[in-house]
Motif scaffolding. Structure first.
Motif, PDB file in Angstrom:
ATOM      1  N   GLN A  71       0.733  -0.908   0.213  1.00 25.46           N
ATOM      2  CA  GLN A  71      -0.186   0.354   0.400  1.00 25.46           C
ATOM      3  C   GLN A  71       1.178   1.527   0.030  1.00 25.46           C
ATOM      4  O   GLN A  71       0.539   1.847  -0.788  1.00 25.46           O
ATOM      5  CB  GLN A  71      -0.687  -0.145   0.862  1.00 25.46           C
ATOM      6  CG  GLN A  71      -2.296   0.923   1.457  1.00 25.46           C
ATOM      7  CD  GLN A  71      -2.938   0.698   0.044  1.00 25.46           C
ATOM      8  OE1 GLN A  71      -3.336  -0.388  -0.532  1.00 25.46           O
ATOM      9  NE2 GLN A  71      -3.091   2.076  -0.403  1.00 25.46           N
ATOM     10  N   ALA A  72       2.137   1.175   0.880  1.00 27.34           N
ATOM     11  CA  ALA A  72       2.711   2.212   1.081  1.00 27.34           C
ATOM     12  C   ALA A  72       3.766   2.531  -0.255  1.00 27.34           C
ATOM     13  O   ALA A  72       3.322   3.788  -0.668  1.00 27.34           O
ATOM     14  CB  ALA A  72       3.577   1.998   2.175  1.00 27.34           C
ATOM     15  N   LEU A  73       3.787   2.009  -0.541  1.00 27.54           N
ATOM     16  CA  LEU A  73       4.415   1.626  -2.501  1.00 27.54           C
ATOM     17  C   LEU A  73       3.879   2.326  -3.195  1.00 27.54           C
ATOM     18  O   LEU A  73       4.036   3.587  -4.381  1.00 27.54           O
ATOM     19  CB  LEU A  73       5.423   0.024  -2.944  1.00 27.54           C
ATOM     20  CG  LEU A  73       6.124   0.028  -2.618  1.00 27.54           C
ATOM     21  CD1 LEU A  73       7.127  -1.359  -2.194  1.00 27.54           C
ATOM     22  CD2 LEU A  73       7.340   0.553  -2.102  1.00 27.54           C
ATOM     23  N   ARG A  78       2.724   6.811  -6.645  1.00 31.56           N
ATOM     24  CA  ARG A  78       1.389   8.237  -6.753  1.00 31.56           C
ATOM     25  C   ARG A  78       1.873   9.382  -6.486  1.00 31.56           C
ATOM     26  O   ARG A  78       1.900  10.263  -8.148  1.00 31.56           O
ATOM     27  CB  ARG A  78       0.270   8.137  -6.226  1.00 31.56           C
ATOM     28  CG  ARG A  78      -0.866   6.620  -6.711  1.00 31.56           C
ATOM     29  CD  ARG A  78      -1.910   6.882  -6.054  1.00 31.56           C
ATOM     30  NE  ARG A  78      -2.132   6.978  -5.024  1.00 31.56           N
ATOM     31  CZ  ARG A  78      -2.854   6.546  -3.834  1.00 31.56           C
ATOM     32  NH1 ARG A  78      -2.337   4.695  -4.766  1.00 31.56           N
ATOM     33  NH2 ARG A  78      -2.613   6.312  -2.573  1.00 31.56           N
ATOM     34  N   HIS A  79       2.860   9.867  -6.025  1.00 31.32           N
ATOM     35  CA  HIS A  79       3.325  10.330  -5.605  1.00 31.32           C
ATOM     36  C   HIS A  79       4.456  11.100  -6.134  1.00 31.32           C
ATOM     37  O   HIS A  79       4.381  12.676  -7.017  1.00 31.32           O
ATOM     38  CB  HIS A  79       3.893  11.296  -3.809  1.00 31.32           C
ATOM     39  CG  HIS A  79       4.487  12.045  -3.618  1.00 31.32           C
ATOM     40  ND1 HIS A  79       3.889  12.965  -2.556  1.00 31.32           N
ATOM     41  CD2 HIS A  79       5.520  12.538  -3.788  1.00 31.32           C
ATOM     42  CE1 HIS A  79       4.465  13.889  -2.093  1.00 31.32           C
ATOM     43  NE2 HIS A  79       5.872  13.429  -3.368  1.00 31.32           N
ATOM     44  N   ARG A  80       5.399  10.094  -6.882  1.00 33.49           N
ATOM     45  CA  ARG A  80       6.347  10.887  -7.791  1.00 33.49           C
ATOM     46  C   ARG A  80       5.977  10.789  -9.352  1.00 33.49           C
ATOM     47  O   ARG A  80       6.838  11.905  -9.556  1.00 33.49           O
ATOM     48  CB  ARG A  80       7.716   9.525  -7.499  1.00 33.49           C
ATOM     49  CG  ARG A  80       7.882   9.778  -6.053  1.00 33.49           C
ATOM     50  CD  ARG A  80       9.068   9.047  -5.817  1.00 33.49           C
ATOM     51  NE  ARG A  80      10.061   8.706  -4.051  1.00 33.49           N
ATOM     52  CZ  ARG A  80      10.976   8.367  -3.564  1.00 33.49           C
ATOM     53  NH1 ARG A  80      11.478   6.500  -4.689  1.00 33.49           N
ATOM     54  NH2 ARG A  80      10.706   7.560  -2.721  1.00 33.49           N
ATOM     55  N   LEU A  81       4.648   9.506  -9.435  1.00 38.06           N
ATOM     56  CA  LEU A  81       4.381   9.875 -10.888  1.00 38.06           C
ATOM     57  C   LEU A  81       4.083  11.629 -11.270  1.00 38.06           C
ATOM     58  O   LEU A  81       3.823  12.112 -12.192  1.00 38.06           O
ATOM     59  CB  LEU A  81       3.808   8.795 -11.684  1.00 38.06           C
ATOM     60  CG  LEU A  81       4.372   7.662 -11.728  1.00 38.06           C
ATOM     61  CD1 LEU A  81       2.885   6.485 -11.594  1.00 38.06           C
ATOM     62  CD2 LEU A  81       4.916   7.593 -12.902  1.00 38.06           C
ATOM     63  N   GLU A 103      -0.781  16.174  -2.340  1.00 38.37           N
ATOM     64  CA  GLU A 103      -2.598  16.719  -2.447  1.00 38.37           C
ATOM     65  C   GLU A 103      -2.900  15.137  -3.264  1.00 38.37           C
ATOM     66  O   GLU A 103      -3.829  14.234  -2.827  1.00 38.37           O
ATOM     67  CB  GLU A 103      -2.918  17.490  -2.617  1.00 38.37           C
ATOM     68  CG  GLU A 103      -2.894  18.955  -1.793  1.00 38.37           C
ATOM     69  CD  GLU A 103      -3.148  20.344  -1.953  1.00 38.37           C
ATOM     70  OE1 GLU A 103      -4.238  20.435  -3.204  1.00 38.37           O
ATOM     71  OE2 GLU A 103      -2.568  20.945  -1.954  1.00 38.37           O
ATOM     72  N   LEU A 104      -2.183  15.208  -4.325  1.00 37.36           N
ATOM     73  CA  LEU A 104      -3.002  14.687  -5.684  1.00 37.36           C
ATOM     74  C   LEU A 104      -3.030  13.214  -5.450  1.00 37.36           C
ATOM     75  O   LEU A 104      -2.421  11.691  -5.963  1.00 37.36           O
ATOM     76  CB  LEU A 104      -1.787  14.987  -6.786  1.00 37.36           C
ATOM     77  CG  LEU A 104      -2.428  16.604  -7.377  1.00 37.36           C
ATOM     78  CD1 LEU A 104      -1.386  16.905  -8.681  1.00 37.36           C
ATOM     79  CD2 LEU A 104      -3.236  15.991  -8.088  1.00 37.36           C
ATOM     80  N   GLU A 105      -1.352  12.805  -4.742  1.00 33.61           N
ATOM     81  CA  GLU A 105      -1.478  11.313  -4.404  1.00 33.61           C
ATOM     82  C   GLU A 105      -2.436  10.488  -3.788  1.00 33.61           C
ATOM     83  O   GLU A 105      -2.066   9.395  -4.075  1.00 33.61           O
ATOM     84  CB  GLU A 105       0.341  11.418  -3.294  1.00 33.61           C
ATOM     85  CG  GLU A 105      -0.456  11.501  -1.869  1.00 33.61           C
ATOM     86  CD  GLU A 105       1.195  11.653  -0.461  1.00 33.61           C
ATOM     87  OE1 GLU A 105       0.404  11.305   0.196  1.00 33.61           O
ATOM     88  OE2 GLU A 105       1.842  12.142  -2.138  1.00 33.61           O
ATOM     89  N   ASN A 109      -7.932   6.241  -8.313  1.00 34.78           N
ATOM     90  CA  ASN A 109      -8.014   5.168  -9.015  1.00 34.78           C
ATOM     91  C   ASN A 109      -6.574   4.354  -9.732  1.00 34.78           C
ATOM     92  O   ASN A 109      -5.407   5.595 -10.866  1.00 34.78           O
ATOM     93  CB  ASN A 109      -8.936   6.508  -9.868  1.00 34.78           C
ATOM     94  CG  ASN A 109      -9.503   5.433 -10.935  1.00 34.78           C
ATOM     95  OD1 ASN A 109      -8.663   5.245 -12.214  1.00 34.78           O
ATOM     96  ND2 ASN A 109     -10.317   5.744 -11.211  1.00 34.78           N
ATOM     97  N   GLU A 110      -6.841   3.559  -9.621  1.00 38.49           N
ATOM     98  CA  GLU A 110      -5.583   2.612 -10.757  1.00 38.49           C
ATOM     99  C   GLU A 110      -5.587   2.620 -12.000  1.00 38.49           C
ATOM    100  O   GLU A 110      -3.774   2.691 -12.321  1.00 38.49           O
ATOM    101  CB  GLU A 110      -5.602   1.290 -10.461  1.00 38.49           C
ATOM    102  CG  GLU A 110      -4.388   0.242 -10.549  1.00 38.49           C
ATOM    103  CD  GLU A 110      -4.526  -1.051  -9.986  1.00 38.49           C
ATOM    104  OE1 GLU A 110      -4.048  -2.027 -10.877  1.00 38.49           O
ATOM    105  OE2 GLU A 110      -4.941  -1.232  -8.754  1.00 38.49           O
ATOM    106  N   LYS A 111      -6.490   2.743 -12.232  1.00 36.75           N
ATOM    107  CA  LYS A 111      -6.358   2.930 -14.372  1.00 36.75           C
ATOM    108  C   LYS A 111      -6.189   4.347 -14.636  1.00 36.75           C
ATOM    109  O   LYS A 111      -4.917   4.465 -15.276  1.00 36.75           O
ATOM    110  CB  LYS A 111      -7.548   2.474 -14.760  1.00 36.75           C
ATOM    111  CG  LYS A 111      -8.331   3.244 -15.952  1.00 36.75           C
ATOM    112  CD  LYS A 111      -9.442   2.847 -16.715  1.00 36.75           C
ATOM    113  CE  LYS A 111      -9.148   2.733 -18.656  1.00 36.75           C
ATOM    114  NZ  LYS A 111     -11.027   2.715 -18.580  1.00 36.75           N
ATOM    115  N   LEU A 112      -5.859   5.398 -13.569  1.00 37.91           N
ATOM    116  CA  LEU A 112      -5.936   6.369 -13.803  1.00 37.91           C
ATOM    117  C   LEU A 112      -3.929   7.074 -13.346  1.00 37.91           C
ATOM    118  O   LEU A 112      -3.151   7.127 -14.635  1.00 37.91           O
ATOM    119  CB  LEU A 112      -6.501   7.672 -13.291  1.00 37.91           C
ATOM    120  CG  LEU A 112      -5.873   9.154 -13.190  1.00 37.91           C
ATOM    121  CD1 LEU A 112      -5.979  10.031 -14.081  1.00 37.91           C
ATOM    122  CD2 LEU A 112      -5.619  10.355 -11.835  1.00 37.91           C
ATOM    123  N   ILE A 113      -4.040   6.160 -12.629  1.00 40.11           N
ATOM    124  CA  ILE A 113      -2.095   6.389 -12.757  1.00 40.11           C
ATOM    125  C   ILE A 113      -1.873   5.432 -13.375  1.00 40.11           C
ATOM    126  O   ILE A 113      -1.253   5.687 -13.681  1.00 40.11           O
ATOM    127  CB  ILE A 113      -2.089   5.489 -11.126  1.00 40.11           C
ATOM    128  CG1 ILE A 113      -3.051   6.179  -9.972  1.00 40.11           C
ATOM    129  CG2 ILE A 113      -0.199   5.809 -10.961  1.00 40.11           C
ATOM    130  CD1 ILE A 113      -2.465   8.165 -10.113  1.00 40.11           C
TER     131      ILE A 113
END
Length: 196
Positions: A71-73, A78-81, A103-105, A109-113
């Protein structure tokens, strides 16, 4: 699928980072990192333990479980992308991206990421050179050496910024140093004074 609050995600991400430097994460270290009272930390760790995300023992500390690490990864990914996107596509400076990505992390939504990752060309690092976990949580970490260990006259390429405080990032900007910059050690001095 387990849902997490923003606070829970922040805890998981912070435990992940602290765990890499110290192994077992002490409650006081977590309280300092999150600017939160130790009593609140204990309450949240009990909650995360019930969800199977952390192994927690009073007066001992905590570690992420395998599920908690996964979960943390995902949060780190998301944060780094988002940092990469903000920097490369929207022109944010590397001093600005962290706060917005915080904020964005939490958009999970997995499909979005996955589409964001593909849109960016599957980058391996964020603007500061930190590795971006792939969709399976794998991290490619190339061999690196610290600037402090380079000998005089040695030429190197900057691949990661360890201290990402606004002051350090601004100083590097002033010196025109960024990821990919070639640098040469002219004279060894005690570098710790430069980063304070």
């Amino acid at each position: 699928m387990i849902r997490f609050s923003v606070a829970e995600e922040n805890y998981l991400k912070t435990i992940y980072h602290l765990q890499h430097t110290s192994g077992i994460v002490a409650t006081n270290d977590l309280a300092t990192a999150l600017h939160t009272a130790p009593a609140s930390i204990t309450d949240m760790l009990k909650k995360l333990s019930k969800k199977g995300m952390v192994s927690y023992k009073a007066y001992y500390g905590c570690t992420l479980t395998a599920t908690g690490t996964e979960q943390a990864l995902g949060i780190v990914r998301r944060h780094r992308l988002w940092e990469h996107f903000l920097s490369q596509k929207l022109g944010f400076s590397w001093e600005e991206v962290h706060e917005v990505a915080e904020e964005l992390e939490h958009v999970s939504n997995e499909k979005l990421i996955n589409k964001l990752d593909a849109f960016l060309g599957f980058p391996r690092t964020d603007p500061h050179g930190d590795p971006i976990p792939d969709a399976k949580g794998k991290i490619f970490q190339p061999r690196q050496v610290s600037l402090a260990t380079l000998s005089e006259k040695k030429i190197a390429v900057v691949t990661q910024i360890g201290n990402q405080s606004p002051q350090v990032l601004e100083m590097l900007d002033e010196k025109n140093i960024s990821i990919g910059s070639r640098i040469q050690v002219i004279k060894n001095i005690h570098l710790m004074n430069l980063w304070r």
